[in-house]
Design an enzyme around this catalytic site. Structure first.
Site, PDB file in Angstrom:
ATOM      1  N   SER A 102      25.186  91.813  56.609  1.00  0.00           N
ATOM      2  CA  SER A 102      25.373  90.615  55.762  1.00  0.00           C
ATOM      3  C   SER A 102      26.608  89.829  56.169  1.00  0.00           C
ATOM      4  CB  SER A 102      25.500  91.025  54.299  1.00  0.00           C
ATOM      5  OG  SER A 102      26.610  91.878  54.117  1.00  0.00           O
ATOM      6  N   ASP A 103      27.521  90.476  56.944  1.00  0.00           N
ATOM      7  CA  ASP A 103      28.764  89.805  57.347  1.00  0.00           C
ATOM      8  C   ASP A 103      29.005  90.037  58.825  1.00  0.00           C
ATOM      9  OD1 ASP A 103      30.351  89.152  54.635  1.00  0.00           O
ATOM     10  OD2 ASP A 103      29.203  91.000  54.409  1.00  0.00           O
ATOM     11  N   HIS A 148      28.057 109.795  33.271  1.00  0.00           N
ATOM     12  CA  HIS A 148      27.737 108.466  33.819  1.00  0.00           C
ATOM     13  C   HIS A 148      26.251 108.160  33.917  1.00  0.00           C
ATOM     14  CE1 HIS A 148      31.586 109.977  35.494  1.00  0.00           C
ATOM     15  NE2 HIS A 148      31.998 108.823  35.028  1.00  0.00           N
ATOM     16  N   GLY A 166      23.939  99.731  45.987  1.00  0.00           N
ATOM     17  CA  GLY A 166      25.141  99.426  45.218  1.00  0.00           C
ATOM     18  C   GLY A 166      24.897  98.613  43.960  1.00  0.00           C
ATOM     19  N   ASP A 219      30.847  99.659  56.070  1.00  0.00           N
ATOM     20  CA  ASP A 219      30.428  99.600  54.669  1.00  0.00           C
ATOM     21  C   ASP A 219      31.508 100.259  53.820  1.00  0.00           C
ATOM     22  OD1 ASP A 219      30.054 102.362  54.867  1.00  0.00           O
ATOM     23  OD2 ASP A 219      28.116 102.332  53.869  1.00  0.00           O
ATOM     24  N   MET A 220      31.193 100.579  52.574  1.00  0.00           N
ATOM     25  CA  MET A 220      32.225 101.151  51.707  1.00  0.00           C
ATOM     26  C   MET A 220      31.782 102.452  51.033  1.00  0.00           C
ATOM     27  SD  MET A 220      33.909  97.678  50.145  1.00  0.00           S
ATOM     28  CE  MET A 220      35.418  98.489  49.664  1.00  0.00           C
ATOM     29  N   GLU A 221      30.657 103.022  51.446  1.00  0.00           N
ATOM     30  CA  GLU A 221      30.130 104.199  50.739  1.00  0.00           C
ATOM     31  C   GLU A 221      29.640 105.350  51.626  1.00  0.00           C
ATOM     32  OE1 GLU A 221      28.787 101.058  50.146  1.00  0.00           O
ATOM     33  OE2 GLU A 221      29.924 100.595  48.334  1.00  0.00           O
ATOM     34  N   ARG A 236      27.021 101.966  31.625  1.00  0.00           N
ATOM     35  CA  ARG A 236      27.816 100.943  32.333  1.00  0.00           C
ATOM     36  C   ARG A 236      26.949  99.946  33.085  1.00  0.00           C
ATOM     37  NH1 ARG A 236      33.427 103.010  34.119  1.00  0.00           N
ATOM     38  NH2 ARG A 236      33.756 104.687  32.665  1.00  0.00           N
ATOM     39  N   THR A 296      24.181  96.627  52.288  1.00  0.00           N
ATOM     40  CA  THR A 296      24.586  95.619  53.263  1.00  0.00           C
ATOM     41  C   THR A 296      25.855  96.117  53.953  1.00  0.00           C
ATOM     42  OG1 THR A 296      25.804  94.470  51.539  1.00  0.00           O
ATOM     43  CG2 THR A 296      23.598  93.651  52.037  1.00  0.00           C
TER      44      THR A 296
HETATM   45  N1  HPA Z   1      33.042  95.292  55.034  1.00  0.00           N
HETATM   46  C1  HPA Z   1      32.846  96.352  54.228  1.00  0.00           C
HETATM   47  N2  HPA Z   1      31.752  96.515  53.483  1.00  0.00           N
HETATM   48  C2  HPA Z   1      30.804  95.562  53.567  1.00  0.00           C
HETATM   49  C3  HPA Z   1      30.945  94.441  54.380  1.00  0.00           C
HETATM   50  C4  HPA Z   1      32.126  94.299  55.153  1.00  0.00           C
HETATM   51  O1  HPA Z   1      32.294  93.328  55.898  1.00  0.00           O
HETATM   52  N3  HPA Z   1      29.822  93.678  54.228  1.00  0.00           N
HETATM   53  C5  HPA Z   1      29.037  94.333  53.329  1.00  0.00           C
HETATM   54  N4  HPA Z   1      29.617  95.474  52.922  1.00  0.00           N
END
Ligand code: HPA
Length: 235
Positions: A204-205, A5, A21, A180-182, A44, A91
């Site tokens: 960010s949210d 990768h 990301g 987050d997701m990581e 990629r 974020t």
């Molecule tokens: N959830 C998960 N991951 C994120 C979010 C969220 O609201 N905002 C930015 N990454």
């Protein structure tokens, strides 16, 4: 050495890497904050660059979205390119009422709904924690730069849109600062290979206040954490 990768040669990465990301964000960091940059990988379109920040060689590498993607890039950087320090900047979401859009959150640890760490850790609960030295240095840098940061627990989810009331209540009860997701996956890989990792995110949210940054606002909001991460990783 070329991994499945990453197509950089073995000596083309610094052992200090800022990860994020979005490949475009990585390109933005390289072009606006580093000197004498070289693009070292583009498989990629997951871009990576190496250049100088305050005369110290560092790299910036994208990791995509979610634990599986982030873990692939983290593991390959560590195993094949000898990377020793990783600061993820990204974020995140929040449900906390005392945290606002654009606030900076530092993940001291990360819970998760992902099975990734359990699969790797014999189905036991793995405690996904930040490297203390990086965390300490980043907090000191933030103080010197007059930047306010919140430090605490994160929740790394596999499901971006999993936002039911029970989940939100749970996160609030346990004072989970950011979603987050990581992070939980990156901390696991860092622990397995005994390297330093830290995750720093801008909100960010705002899930309970139903507010989010526009993609334009996201770019500007990240400037503070980019500088914070760069000033920390060179120490
Ligand atoms: N959830 C998960 N991951 C994120 C979010 C969220 O609201 N905002 C930015 N990454």
């Amino acid at each position: 050495m070329i991994t499945p990768h990453i197509n950089a040669q073995k000596n083309e990465f610094s052992d200090r890497v800022i990860m994020s990301g979005d490949p475009r964000r990585v390109q933005y960091i390289a072009k606006n904050f580093l000197k004498d940059i070289t693009q070292v990988t583009n498989v990629r379109s997951m871009l990576g660059y190496t250049g100088y920040y305050k005369n110290i060689l560092i790299s910036v590498m994208s990791h995509g979205m979610g634990i599986p993607s982030a873990a692939i890039y983290t593991e390959e950087l560590v195993k094949f390119y000898g990377v020793k320090k990783i600061i993820r900047i990204g974020t995140c979401g929040t449900t906390q009422e005392n945290i606002f859009l654009k606030d900076i959150l530092i993940a001291m640890g990360a819970c998760t709904d992902s099975n990734f760490n359990r699969i790797k850790f014999n189905n036991y609960d793995f405690s996904a924690i930040a490297n203390f030295e990086l965390l300490y240095h980043l907090k000191k840098c933030a103080y010197n730069m007059d930047i306010n940061v919140h430090i605490g627990n994160f929740f790394t989810t596999d499901i971006f849109y999993a936002r039911n009331n029970l989940f939100i209540e749970l996160l609030n009860r346990y004072k989970i600062l950011g979603i987050d997701m990581e992070t939980a996956g990156i901390y696991n890989v860092a622990a397995e290979y005994n390297i330093q990792a830290l995750s720093v995110c801008t909100v960010s949210d705002h899930i309970t206040l139903k507010q989010k940054l526009t993609s334009e606002e996201r770019e500007h909001a990240l400037t503070n954490i980019i500088k914070l991460a760069l000033n920390t990783i060179i120490l």
